[in-house]
Design an enzyme around this catalytic site. Structure first.
Site, PDB file in Angstrom:
ATOM      1  N   LYS A 213       0.971  -1.197   0.233  1.00  0.00           N
ATOM      2  CA  LYS A 213       0.116   0.068   0.166  1.00  0.00           C
ATOM      3  C   LYS A 213       0.954   1.454   0.013  1.00  0.00           C
ATOM      4  CE  LYS A 213      -3.194   2.408   2.836  1.00  0.00           C
ATOM      5  NZ  LYS A 213      -4.412   2.374   3.861  1.00  0.00           N
ATOM      6  N   GLU A 219      10.455  -4.919   4.682  1.00  0.00           N
ATOM      7  CA  GLU A 219      10.500  -6.314   4.205  1.00  0.00           C
ATOM      8  C   GLU A 219      10.213  -6.149   2.750  1.00  0.00           C
ATOM      9  OE1 GLU A 219       8.900  -4.809   6.924  1.00  0.00           O
ATOM     10  OE2 GLU A 219       8.658  -6.175   8.559  1.00  0.00           O
ATOM     11  N   GLY A 282      -4.964  -1.788   4.902  1.00  0.00           N
ATOM     12  CA  GLY A 282      -4.271  -2.995   4.302  1.00  0.00           C
ATOM     13  C   GLY A 282      -4.764  -4.040   4.730  1.00  0.00           C
ATOM     14  N   ARG A 283      -5.434  -4.316   5.991  1.00  0.00           N
ATOM     15  CA  ARG A 283      -6.020  -5.681   6.005  1.00  0.00           C
ATOM     16  C   ARG A 283      -7.361  -5.837   5.688  1.00  0.00           C
ATOM     17  NH1 ARG A 283      -4.903  -2.134  10.281  1.00  0.00           N
ATOM     18  NH2 ARG A 283      -6.569  -1.399  11.476  1.00  0.00           N
ATOM     19  N   GLU A 368      -5.203  -6.376  14.736  1.00  0.00           N
ATOM     20  CA  GLU A 368      -4.433  -5.077  14.228  1.00  0.00           C
ATOM     21  C   GLU A 368      -5.750  -3.900  14.290  1.00  0.00           C
ATOM     22  OE1 GLU A 368      -2.756  -3.941  10.177  1.00  0.00           O
ATOM     23  OE2 GLU A 368      -0.927  -4.541  11.293  1.00  0.00           O
ATOM     24  N   HIS A 399      -6.447 -32.927  17.675  1.00  0.00           N
ATOM     25  CA  HIS A 399      -5.336 -33.910  18.036  1.00  0.00           C
ATOM     26  C   HIS A 399      -4.289 -33.185  18.688  1.00  0.00           C
ATOM     27  CE1 HIS A 399      -7.060 -37.733  16.698  1.00  0.00           C
ATOM     28  NE2 HIS A 399      -7.488 -36.891  15.676  1.00  0.00           N
ATOM     29  N   LYS A 523       9.110  -0.910  14.206  1.00  0.00           N
ATOM     30  CA  LYS A 523       9.603  -0.545  13.085  1.00  0.00           C
ATOM     31  C   LYS A 523      10.711   0.462  13.244  1.00  0.00           C
ATOM     32  CE  LYS A 523       5.622  -1.044   9.973  1.00  0.00           C
ATOM     33  NZ  LYS A 523       4.829  -0.148   9.231  1.00  0.00           N
TER      34      LYS A 523
HETATM   35  O1  F6P Z   1       2.029  -4.173   9.908  1.00  0.00           O
HETATM   36  C1  F6P Z   1       1.480  -2.708   9.525  1.00  0.00           C
HETATM   37  C2  F6P Z   1       0.981  -2.620   8.035  1.00  0.00           C
HETATM   38  O2  F6P Z   1       1.108  -1.320   7.931  1.00  0.00           O
HETATM   39  C3  F6P Z   1      -0.124  -3.362   7.768  1.00  0.00           C
HETATM   40  O3  F6P Z   1      -1.364  -2.686   8.192  1.00  0.00           O
HETATM   41  C4  F6P Z   1      -0.139  -3.489   6.448  1.00  0.00           C
HETATM   42  O4  F6P Z   1      -1.096  -4.494   5.850  1.00  0.00           O
HETATM   43  C5  F6P Z   1       1.335  -3.878   6.241  1.00  0.00           C
HETATM   44  O5  F6P Z   1       2.037  -3.075   7.208  1.00  0.00           O
HETATM   45  C6  F6P Z   1       1.706  -3.791   4.829  1.00  0.00           C
HETATM   46  O6  F6P Z   1       2.209  -2.587   4.538  1.00  0.00           O
HETATM   47  P1  F6P Z   1       2.120  -2.307   3.010  1.00  0.00           P
HETATM   48  O7  F6P Z   1       1.130  -2.829   2.281  1.00  0.00           O
HETATM   49  O8  F6P Z   1       2.013  -0.633   3.004  1.00  0.00           O
HETATM   50  O9  F6P Z   1       3.489  -2.692   2.780  1.00  0.00           O
END
Ligand code: F6P
Length: 560
Positions: A213, A219, A282-283, A368, A399, A523
């Site tokens: 987003k 990452e 995002g979620r 979240e 199990h 972060k």
């Molecule tokens: O973990 C925080 C967050 O902002 C989430 O809400 C989001 O889904 C994720 O990081 C990934 O963010 P992006 O889509 O901006 O890479």
């Protein structure tokens, strides 16, 4: 000035609930015996979903008070505000319009939300058309890599909402995938994830979808750079040193983001970038262009069916009367369990191997969203908030952890999800394996609700001190959710159901379910700790003693 959230504990309904909880002695056996209408009254439909709430740990008095609570906290108005596109994500000053992502193209003018005067439905369908056209080109083999070969593998690079939704749905819809076209999902910054995701892939037939987003997530950008280097190295081996790197990146990388300027900086052709908007959390973004890898895997028609499924449950949530409104009832019951009966966790137990990533997906959606200690006006919460969601597919969980569900000391409300028809029907001789599976689903909810008394244990021939160990108290709440089969539409309905359950709980607690400030500190600190790990003495000195000791351990043991 906008009034702040209503404190739920100040309402008359809350006082009634507290009083009911005090003398509460649930008796599912008795309730079922005395009330032959309970199953019918407590079973509802939302789209294709049949939702049996009859084994909830609540009676009519509790349910009545919960519905009054919803009225007193102004739930209906807040829901309308969301659907209309008001800026209910207060701490980020944003509208919350994931429901607009699944509005049909021909939604009447008076039902089309606008953000800053812009018709969002038109924008949504303009992007969807591009997503579908691109998915078709990849699926048909018209879109090729630089060597002219069609795409065989799509690697989605993303994390959190830019990963969990697509991977969950890709797994869930395995029966609908195009043969010969695989999707893989790369999320973790642990280099092992990149190494194992890329293992065995041919760069010439691999397409990367960088999903972010913000296009600023460490990452995702790190993994995207790793993949770009892997791609270019691999292609150079195939086509030699005169590889046109720009063309290679343009043919093998596309992006999904709200930050299209940053996408171009990465070298991705803006023509191959698919946008969405800051009013999609995002979620809550699986049904935006973030679902591109899924759209490629299952095709535009199936993706559109999934969107229609989401929309069906949106409409149910928006219009069904409160007493039959499934997300409303499930959200309110969760509030009852958390705040009045002391539940700290909530299990989601799909009796469908295809939903094996569904609990992980729900963890981000629910935790979240509702893992907050302040309300949307900045004041502290007055109640417990977000419970821990977790789960595993049945029967594996049986199990592993069901012992605690049946006989432990904790209250763990559980949602059981099952389908009348399997995606892959198989028989074991005469036995229909899916029926054996369903027998377990039914047996577990029955055992949890009704238990087994000491008399029943003794009647089976057990005597003495082992009797208590074999007693099941029952009165352990479950919700059973069934649908004819796990189609794209049903998957959309399930996800929308949990989105709205999460919303209901957030409204009662008065929190902003659409921000996620709680992920920021980690972060920030990772940026500070990075140089310390690398050996910067000043950065090391700034760390606390425990962190310093852990860094010392790392530096002593690393192999260089
Ligand atoms: O973990 C925080 C967050 O902002 C989430 O809400 C989001 O889904 C994720 O990081 C990934 O963010 P992006 O889509 O901006 O890479």
């Amino acid at each position: 000035m906008t009034a702040g959230p209503v404190d739920p504990t100040s309402t008359a309904a809350w006082a009634r609930l507290a009083a009911l909880a005090e003398g509460f002695s649930p008796d599912l056996r008795g309730w079922f015996a005395q009330d032959p209408g309970r199953v019918e009254r407590w079973t509802h439909r939302a789209g294709d979903l049949l939702v049996d709430l009859s084994k909830s740990l609540a009676d009519d008095a509790v349910l009545g008070a919960l519905l009054d609570l919803a009225d007193e906290v102004g739930l209906a108005a807040r829901r309308e505000a969301m659907f209309r596109g008001e800026r209910i994500n207060v701490t980020e000053d944003r509208a919350v319009l994931h429901t607009a992502l699944r509005l049909p193209r021909d939604t009447p003018a008076d039902q089309r939300p606008q953000v800053d005067g812009q018709d969002v439905v038109a924008d949504v369908h303009a992007v969807l058309d591009r997503v579908y056209a691109f998915a078709d080109r990849v699926r048909s083999g018209e879109w090729t890599g630089v060597t002219g070969e069609p795409v065989r593998t799509v690697v989605n690079i993303g994390i959190g909402g830019s990963d969990l939704g697509p991977v969950m749905a890709y797994e869930a819809l395995a029966a609908y995938r195009q043969e010969g076209l695989e999707c893989r999902f790369l999320s973790n910054i642990d280099p092992t994830d990149a190494a194992t995701t890329l293992a065995g892939l041919d760069p010439a037939t691999t397409l990367f979808v960088v999903s972010s987003k913000t296009f600023g997530t460490l990452e995702t950008l790190t993994n995207a750079r790793l993949c770009r280097a892997w791609l270019l190295d691999g292609l150079r081996e195939r086509v030699g040193d005169d590889l046109d790197e720009r063309a290679a990146v343009a043919q093998h990388f596309v992006a999904v983001s709200t930050a299209l300027d940053k996408v171009a900086d990465f070298g991705i052709d803006p023509d191959n970038a698919f946008g969405f908007w800051d009013w999609v959390g995002g979620r809550y973004s699986l049904d935006s262009a973030i679902g591109l890898s899924l759209a490629i895997a299952v095709g535009p028609d199936r993706f559109a069916e999934m969107l229609a499924g989401f929309h069906a449950v949106d409409e149910h949530f928006r219009t069904a009367e409160p007493a039959r409104n499934v997300p409303l009832l499930m959200g309110l019951l969760n509030v009852w369990y958390v705040d009045h009966l002391g539940a700290q966790t909530h299990a989601v137990l799909p009796y469908s191997q295809l939903l094996h990533r569904f609990p992980a997906y729900l963890q981000q959606l629910t935790m979240e969203s509702n893992g907050k200690s302040v309300r949307w006006d900045g004041s502290p919460v007055t109640t417990g908030t977000g419970e821990v969601f977790w789960g595993e597919p049945g029967t594996n969980g049986q199990h592993a952890f069901y012992q605690l569900l049946h006989q432990g000391t904790r209250l763990v409300p559980a949602d059981f999800i099952a389908f009348a028809n399997p995606a892959f029907p198989l028989a074991d001789g005469e036995a229909d394996v899916h029926e054996l599976f369903l027998a377990n689903f039914l047996a577990q909810t029955r055992a949890l609700a009704f238990g087994k008394t000491a008399e029943e244990v003794r009647a089976e021939g057990t005597e003495g001190s082992v009797v208590p160990a074999r007693v099941f108290s029952g009165n352990r709440p479950t919700t059973a959710i069934m649908a004819p089969e796990l189609t794209p539409a049903v998957l959309g309905q399930l996800v929308a159901l949990y989105e709205h359950i999460t919303f209901v709980q957030g409204v009662v607690w008065g929190i902003d379910s659409f921000d996620q400030w709680g992920v920021e500190l980690g972060k920030q600190l990772a940026q500070q700790v990075g140089p310390a790990i690398a050996g910067d003495a000043d950065a090391l000195a700034e760390q606390d003693p425990s962190t310093r000791a852990l860094i010392a351990y790392y530096r002593e043991h690393r192999r260089r």
